[in-house]
Scaffold this motif. Structure first.
Motif, mmCIF file in Angstrom:
data_model
loop_
_atom_site.group_PDB
_atom_site.id
_atom_site.type_symbol
_atom_site.label_atom_id
_atom_site.label_comp_id
_atom_site.label_asym_id
_atom_site.label_seq_id
_atom_site.Cartn_x
_atom_site.Cartn_y
_atom_site.Cartn_z
ATOM 1 N N SER A 3 0.846 -1.192 0.000
ATOM 2 C CA SER A 3 0.000 0.000 0.000
ATOM 3 C C SER A 3 0.881 1.242 0.000
ATOM 4 O O SER A 3 1.988 1.239 0.547
ATOM 5 N N ASP A 25 3.390 -6.250 4.554
ATOM 6 C CA ASP A 25 3.139 -6.980 5.791
ATOM 7 C C ASP A 25 4.446 -7.117 6.576
ATOM 8 O O ASP A 25 5.376 -7.789 6.141
ATOM 9 N N GLU A 46 -8.944 -0.763 -3.026
ATOM 10 C CA GLU A 46 -8.798 -1.271 -1.663
ATOM 11 C C GLU A 46 -7.742 -0.464 -0.905
ATOM 12 O O GLU A 46 -6.890 0.182 -1.504
ATOM 13 N N ARG A 48 -5.017 -0.507 2.699
ATOM 14 C CA ARG A 48 -4.348 -1.193 3.799
ATOM 15 C C ARG A 48 -3.635 -0.159 4.665
ATOM 16 O O ARG A 48 -3.113 0.841 4.161
ATOM 17 N N CYS A 49 -3.580 -0.423 5.967
ATOM 18 C CA CYS A 49 -2.970 0.515 6.908
ATOM 19 C C CYS A 49 -1.488 0.721 6.593
ATOM 20 O O CYS A 49 -0.755 -0.230 6.306
ATOM 21 N N PHE A 65 -1.061 -5.207 9.290
ATOM 22 C CA PHE A 65 -1.253 -4.732 7.910
ATOM 23 C C PHE A 65 -2.745 -4.790 7.565
ATOM 24 O O PHE A 65 -3.173 -5.385 6.583
ATOM 25 N N ARG A 66 -3.528 -4.132 8.415
ATOM 26 C CA ARG A 66 -4.981 -4.269 8.376
ATOM 27 C C ARG A 66 -5.614 -3.665 7.122
ATOM 28 O O ARG A 66 -5.184 -2.625 6.631
ATOM 29 N N GLU A 67 -6.659 -4.308 6.665
ATOM 30 C CA GLU A 67 -7.502 -3.744 5.620
ATOM 31 C C GLU A 67 -8.352 -2.650 6.259
ATOM 32 O O GLU A 67 -8.882 -2.823 7.364
ATOM 33 N N CYS A 74 -5.334 2.390 10.406
ATOM 34 C CA CYS A 74 -6.355 1.768 11.248
ATOM 35 C C CYS A 74 -6.430 2.555 12.557
ATOM 36 O O CYS A 74 -5.569 3.396 12.847
ATOM 37 N N VAL A 247 -3.964 0.361 -2.203
ATOM 38 C CA VAL A 247 -3.217 -0.867 -2.477
ATOM 39 C C VAL A 247 -2.610 -0.828 -3.879
ATOM 40 O O VAL A 247 -3.256 -0.407 -4.845
#
Length: 259
Positions: A3, A25, A46, A48-49, A65-67, A74, A247
């Motif tokens: 991301s 990640d 999308e 990601r953090c 690596f949160r969505e 996040c 992303v």
């Protein structure tokens, strides 16, 4: 999967050089944004953090690596980020952040003018990161409280925005218009008018390339890469804003240059 964190600009041999910082990640990767590079990447919808800042110049990855549905962080990483509250002097921040001195500046990015605040030690870098074509420093070396009060006063009294939408940054802006706004602000605030600095970004997209189809916020990245302005990449008449948190992935379809 990766991301976008941001396009980072650094000084090398007197020139500003862009690199794309990406979250992965468990860590981060960088990609040199050199002219002529085959990007072979697609910017998706999308998110990601992107992690959080643990100190000045220090960044930590998101533990999972949160969505995320919006923004670039996040909730957990946003709460850990030192920049979430230190500028306004609130929260449990280290004294070194509270004691940092700030500058108030005005910048022209494309067709729009803004007023902003940043740390005095990084004011020129801030202009380059924002894709400014030209800028002036109104006040330097003042406290965060003084800087924010002056920013608000300039914004309210002279109708100068504190943000510039990226869509305007790829339009052509006239230096005379910027000089006029700066002159009115300085006269109204009884300030000496500072000299205007032409910001040395790699290229002024609005003047040399243009965005034939407008500014894109997702899709294939331009390839080969021809220009970078702030957080915008350009090539072949296509301009794409690299929004933080978005992303990046291998393209599902070939770019036109691949046929």
């Amino acid at each position: 999967m990766k991301s976008v964190v941001k396009v980072q600009w650094s000084r090398e041999s007197g020139e500003w050089v862009p690199n794309l910082l990406m979250a992965i990640d468990g860590g981060f990767e960088t990609l040199e944004l050199r002219r002529g590079r085959d990007m072979n990447l697609e910017l998706g919808e999308e998110r990601r953090c992107t992690g959080y800042s643990s100190g000045i110049g220090q960044r930590e990855p998101c533990p999972e690596f949160r969505e995320i549905s919006s923004g670039s962080q996040c909730g957990e990483c946003r709460n850990r980020d030192v920049y979430s509250d230190y500028v306004r002097g609130t929260g449990s921040v280290n004294q070194e952040y509270v004691d940092t001195v700030f500058s108030v500046y005005m910048a022209q990015a494309g067709a729009k003018v803004k007023v902003g605040v940043t740390r005095s030690e990084k004011v020129e870098r801030r202009w380059v990161e924002q894709g400014a074509d030209r800028a002036v420093e109104l006040r330097r070396g003042i406290s965060s409280e003084e800087a924010l009060e002056l920013e608000d006063e300039v914004s309210e009294r002279f109708d100068v925005s504190q943000t510039v939408n990226k869509n305007y940054k790829v339009e052509a802006g006239r230096k005379e218009e910027f000089e006029d706004v700066v002159g009115k602000v300085c006269a109204g605030m009884s300030m000496k008018k500072p000299g205007i600095l032409e910001v040395c970004t790699e290229v002024k997209i609005s003047q040399e390339f243009g965005c034939q189809g407008g500014l894109e916020r997702s899709g294939l990245l331009p390839s080969p890469l021809e220009a970078v302005k702030g957080q915008i990449v350009c090539g072949g008449g296509l301009c794409v804003a690299l929004g933080s948190g978005r992303v990046l992935k291998t393209p599902e379809q070939q770019s036109l240059s691949g046929f």
